[in-house]
Design a protein around this motif. Structure first.
Motif, PDB file in Angstrom:
ATOM      1  N   GLN A  12      13.220  17.728  86.007  1.00  0.00           N
ATOM      2  CA  GLN A  12      14.439  18.406  86.029  1.00  0.00           C
ATOM      3  C   GLN A  12      14.405  19.846  85.278  1.00  0.00           C
ATOM      4  O   GLN A  12      13.369  20.005  84.099  1.00  0.00           O
ATOM      5  N   PRO A  13      15.118  20.756  85.634  1.00  0.00           N
ATOM      6  CA  PRO A  13      15.089  22.027  84.976  1.00  0.00           C
ATOM      7  C   PRO A  13      15.932  22.234  83.605  1.00  0.00           C
ATOM      8  O   PRO A  13      16.591  21.156  83.392  1.00  0.00           O
ATOM      9  N   ILE A  14      15.547  23.106  82.698  1.00  0.00           N
ATOM     10  CA  ILE A  14      16.102  23.054  81.676  1.00  0.00           C
ATOM     11  C   ILE A  14      17.712  23.419  81.866  1.00  0.00           C
ATOM     12  O   ILE A  14      17.991  24.252  82.590  1.00  0.00           O
ATOM     13  N   TYR A  15      18.549  23.071  81.606  1.00  0.00           N
ATOM     14  CA  TYR A  15      19.919  22.923  81.751  1.00  0.00           C
ATOM     15  C   TYR A  15      20.771  23.862  80.707  1.00  0.00           C
ATOM     16  O   TYR A  15      20.976  23.426  79.615  1.00  0.00           O
ATOM     17  N   PHE A  16      20.884  25.012  81.374  1.00  0.00           N
ATOM     18  CA  PHE A  16      21.779  26.044  80.458  1.00  0.00           C
ATOM     19  C   PHE A  16      22.821  26.662  81.354  1.00  0.00           C
ATOM     20  O   PHE A  16      23.299  27.815  81.353  1.00  0.00           O
ATOM     21  N   ASP A  17      23.633  25.469  82.066  1.00  0.00           N
ATOM     22  CA  ASP A  17      24.693  25.990  82.692  1.00  0.00           C
ATOM     23  C   ASP A  17      25.997  24.946  82.285  1.00  0.00           C
ATOM     24  O   ASP A  17      26.493  24.545  83.079  1.00  0.00           O
TER      25      ASP A  17
ATOM     26  N   ASN B 248      37.014  32.443  78.022  1.00  0.00           N
ATOM     27  CA  ASN B 248      36.739  33.084  79.330  1.00  0.00           C
ATOM     28  C   ASN B 248      35.495  32.353  79.858  1.00  0.00           C
ATOM     29  O   ASN B 248      34.574  31.875  79.027  1.00  0.00           O
ATOM     30  N   ASN B 249      35.496  31.776  81.051  1.00  0.00           N
ATOM     31  CA  ASN B 249      34.303  30.955  81.603  1.00  0.00           C
ATOM     32  C   ASN B 249      33.048  31.602  81.899  1.00  0.00           C
ATOM     33  O   ASN B 249      32.108  31.001  81.777  1.00  0.00           O
ATOM     34  N   GLU B 250      33.155  33.040  81.990  1.00  0.00           N
ATOM     35  CA  GLU B 250      31.855  33.529  82.108  1.00  0.00           C
ATOM     36  C   GLU B 250      31.185  34.151  80.700  1.00  0.00           C
ATOM     37  O   GLU B 250      30.003  34.106  80.653  1.00  0.00           O
ATOM     38  N   THR B 251      31.973  34.599  79.871  1.00  0.00           N
ATOM     39  CA  THR B 251      31.536  35.340  78.712  1.00  0.00           C
ATOM     40  C   THR B 251      31.717  34.338  77.575  1.00  0.00           C
ATOM     41  O   THR B 251      31.216  34.544  76.382  1.00  0.00           O
ATOM     42  N   GLY B 252      32.649  33.485  77.698  1.00  0.00           N
ATOM     43  CA  GLY B 252      32.968  32.603  76.538  1.00  0.00           C
ATOM     44  C   GLY B 252      33.749  33.344  75.325  1.00  0.00           C
ATOM     45  O   GLY B 252      34.230  32.787  74.299  1.00  0.00           O
ATOM     46  N   VAL B 253      34.273  34.803  75.704  1.00  0.00           N
ATOM     47  CA  VAL B 253      35.144  35.425  74.871  1.00  0.00           C
ATOM     48  C   VAL B 253      36.419  34.552  74.679  1.00  0.00           C
ATOM     49  O   VAL B 253      37.020  34.263  75.663  1.00  0.00           O
ATOM     50  N   LEU B 254      36.939  34.717  73.349  1.00  0.00           N
ATOM     51  CA  LEU B 254      38.293  34.046  72.902  1.00  0.00           C
ATOM     52  C   LEU B 254      39.385  35.043  72.962  1.00  0.00           C
ATOM     53  O   LEU B 254      39.038  36.178  72.449  1.00  0.00           O
TER      54      LEU B 254
ATOM     55  N   THR C 192      32.974  31.289  72.477  1.00  0.00           N
ATOM     56  CA  THR C 192      32.573  29.901  72.471  1.00  0.00           C
ATOM     57  C   THR C 192      31.270  29.721  71.631  1.00  0.00           C
ATOM     58  O   THR C 192      30.246  30.684  71.934  1.00  0.00           O
ATOM     59  N   PRO C 193      30.995  28.579  70.965  1.00  0.00           N
ATOM     60  CA  PRO C 193      29.423  28.465  70.536  1.00  0.00           C
ATOM     61  C   PRO C 193      28.477  28.444  71.526  1.00  0.00           C
ATOM     62  O   PRO C 193      27.240  28.899  71.149  1.00  0.00           O
ATOM     63  N   GLY C 194      28.576  28.094  72.737  1.00  0.00           N
ATOM     64  CA  GLY C 194      27.366  27.845  73.581  1.00  0.00           C
ATOM     65  C   GLY C 194      27.176  29.115  74.667  1.00  0.00           C
ATOM     66  O   GLY C 194      26.367  29.158  75.299  1.00  0.00           O
ATOM     67  N   HIS C 195      28.282  29.871  74.829  1.00  0.00           N
ATOM     68  CA  HIS C 195      28.104  30.897  75.774  1.00  0.00           C
ATOM     69  C   HIS C 195      27.072  32.162  75.192  1.00  0.00           C
ATOM     70  O   HIS C 195      27.121  32.575  73.958  1.00  0.00           O
TER      71      HIS C 195
ATOM     72  N   ARG D 150      24.544  34.326  83.042  1.00  0.00           N
ATOM     73  CA  ARG D 150      25.290  33.417  81.935  1.00  0.00           C
ATOM     74  C   ARG D 150      24.196  32.404  81.394  1.00  0.00           C
ATOM     75  O   ARG D 150      23.994  31.565  82.301  1.00  0.00           O
ATOM     76  N   PHE D 151      24.143  32.216  80.222  1.00  0.00           N
ATOM     77  CA  PHE D 151      23.274  30.985  79.597  1.00  0.00           C
ATOM     78  C   PHE D 151      24.380  30.264  78.887  1.00  0.00           C
ATOM     79  O   PHE D 151      25.284  31.021  78.069  1.00  0.00           O
ATOM     80  N   SER D 152      24.649  28.991  79.078  1.00  0.00           N
ATOM     81  CA  SER D 152      25.484  28.392  78.273  1.00  0.00           C
ATOM     82  C   SER D 152      24.850  26.887  77.953  1.00  0.00           C
ATOM     83  O   SER D 152      24.355  26.199  78.743  1.00  0.00           O
ATOM     84  N   LEU D 153      24.940  26.665  76.756  1.00  0.00           N
ATOM     85  CA  LEU D 153      24.243  25.567  76.082  1.00  0.00           C
ATOM     86  C   LEU D 153      25.198  24.620  75.645  1.00  0.00           C
ATOM     87  O   LEU D 153      26.449  24.708  75.345  1.00  0.00           O
ATOM     88  N   GLY D 154      24.749  23.252  75.383  1.00  0.00           N
ATOM     89  CA  GLY D 154      25.705  22.354  75.161  1.00  0.00           C
ATOM     90  C   GLY D 154      25.310  21.058  74.180  1.00  0.00           C
ATOM     91  O   GLY D 154      24.165  21.315  73.594  1.00  0.00           O
TER      92      GLY D 154
END
Length: 390
Positions: free
Chosen positions: A4-9, A155-161, A298-301, A355-359
């Motif tokens: 499986q790929p590294i999941y950054f989505d 925001n779903n793309e940037t994570g900006v609050l 947000t923390p992961g974006h 967009r890299f998003s971690l979790g």
């Protein structure tokens, strides 16, 4: 060894936490609690109803709400439609003006545009260069017949609050209903509907390690709002959303909400540290910028513009890392991100962004591997581009 790929989505969707899946399984088969929660004539129905109400309490606790303010839906898209259309359709088109942001998810923009085609008034606000919609911008857009303001929390793309508490205060001062799409905020940052002074808040379970296909709409009880349903056929959810409740799905969102409540602070700090380490590992590549980098997020974006590189080409070069060029709901489009465009980025810069998003399940090893892969891919693509122009 996993292929499986590294999941950054994680912003697109999160894997269901194993603890959530285990609880859900106990409400599916004959040896579990599989009854219809609306069946009040036998034990299995009562047990299912109890499980549903326990979940309602867990989601309410996560939002700082009363359980009677939680309406079950199929996810944030339905919640947004119910909130926006459910408010607007109480009024004649000429007597209803709505304010939204240009950076909203399509699940807000499309219902708003639909209503605009029906004759309703609509103002679409542009953000600042970091993607933020200020309270002052909202205040300036209000009209005498403004009934609803809908501004997302994150925001779903940037994570900006966005400063939703300040926007909520503006709406309260003008006696206007305030809707917040919190799909990207719940599970990532503390959420309190009273602090936001929100009338309506949309939630989706699959954004915080619950199952897909289930969500909720917070509907404030201490409000003059009477929300018009969009689905009819049985009067479930106090008449706001008909349909047989999926007990296992609701147990899933409730369990996921409970886990978030227990671990939000520690988990957010760990994810933010990994996100920042990822950025530090690639920041010296040159001509590389964080989209919305000056604003809280947000923390992961981590949404990054790579100069001299096409985002689609970079994504293909990173086939073993699951990332995206924007919202999962618009990933089939070859158009540049409308969110980044609204922030003032050129087509070229928007096309050169990923967009890299971690979790929750992101590891240090994955971040280290990703840094090496990204560095190699960017250098190779830039070399190819330079060779092609000489």
């Amino acid at each position: 060894m996993s292929t499986q790929p590294i999941y950054f989505d994680y912003a697109a969707t999160t894997p269901v936490d194993e603890r959530v899946a285990e609880r859900m399984m106990a409400h599916l088969t004959r040896d579990g609690i599989y009854g219809n929660p609306a069946s009040r004539s036998h034990l299995l129905g009562w047990q299912a109803e109890e499980a549903v109400e326990d979940a309602r309490n867990e989601v309410a606790d996560l939002l700082g709400a009363d359980s009677r303010e939680i309406v079950w839906t199929s996810g944030a898209t339905e919640s947004n439609n119910l909130a926006i259309k459910g408010v607007a359709e109480q009024f004649a088109p000429q007597d209803c003006h709505i304010v939204v942001a240009a950076t909203e998810h399509k699940a807000v923009l499309d219902p708003a545009r639909y209503l605009e085609q029906k004759g309703y008034g609509l103002t679409v606000l542009l953000p600042d260069a970091d993607g933020v919609i200020s309270a002052e911008t909202v205040a300036q857009a209000l009209q005498p017949n403004t009934r609803l303001v809908s501004i997302m929390a994150a925001n779903n793309e940037t994570g900006v609050l966005n400063p939703v508490a300040g926007i909520g205060q503006v709406c309260a001062d003008h006696d206007i209903w305030f809707h917040v799409d919190a799909a990207q905020a719940v599970g990532k940052i503390p959420v309190n509907v009273d602090d936001w002074q929100a009338t309506l808040v949309s939630v989706s379970a699959h954004k915080f390690y619950g199952p897909k296909g289930v969500g909720a709409l917070y509907v404030r009880r201490r409000s003059s709002l009477t929300l018009l349903p969009q689905i009819h056929g049985g009067g479930h959810e106090r008449g706001m959303r008909s349909g047989t409740l999926a007990t296992h799905q609701l147990v899933g969102i409730g369990t996921a909400a409970n886990l978030v409540s227990e671990h939000l602070a520690d988990e957010g700090q760990r994810i933010a540290t990994l996100r920042d380490d990822l950025w530090q590992g690639i920041a010296d590549l040159g001509d590389i910028h964080i989209n919305g980098g000056q604003a809280p997020r947000t923390p992961g974006h981590l949404n990054v513009h790579f100069g001299g590189v096409d985002g689609e080409s970079l994504m293909m070069a990173l086939r073993d890392i699951a990332v995206s060029t924007g919202s999962a709901c618009t990933s089939a489009s070859v158009e540049p991100s409308y969110v980044l465009k609204a922030m003032g980025l050129s087509d070229q810069a928007a096309h050169g962004s990923l967009r890299f998003s971690l979790g929750r399940f992101t590891t240090r090893e994955e971040v280290d591997q990703a840094i090496h892969r990204i560095r190699d891919a960017v250098k190779a693509l830039r070399t190819q581009a330079k060779t092609a122009t000489t």
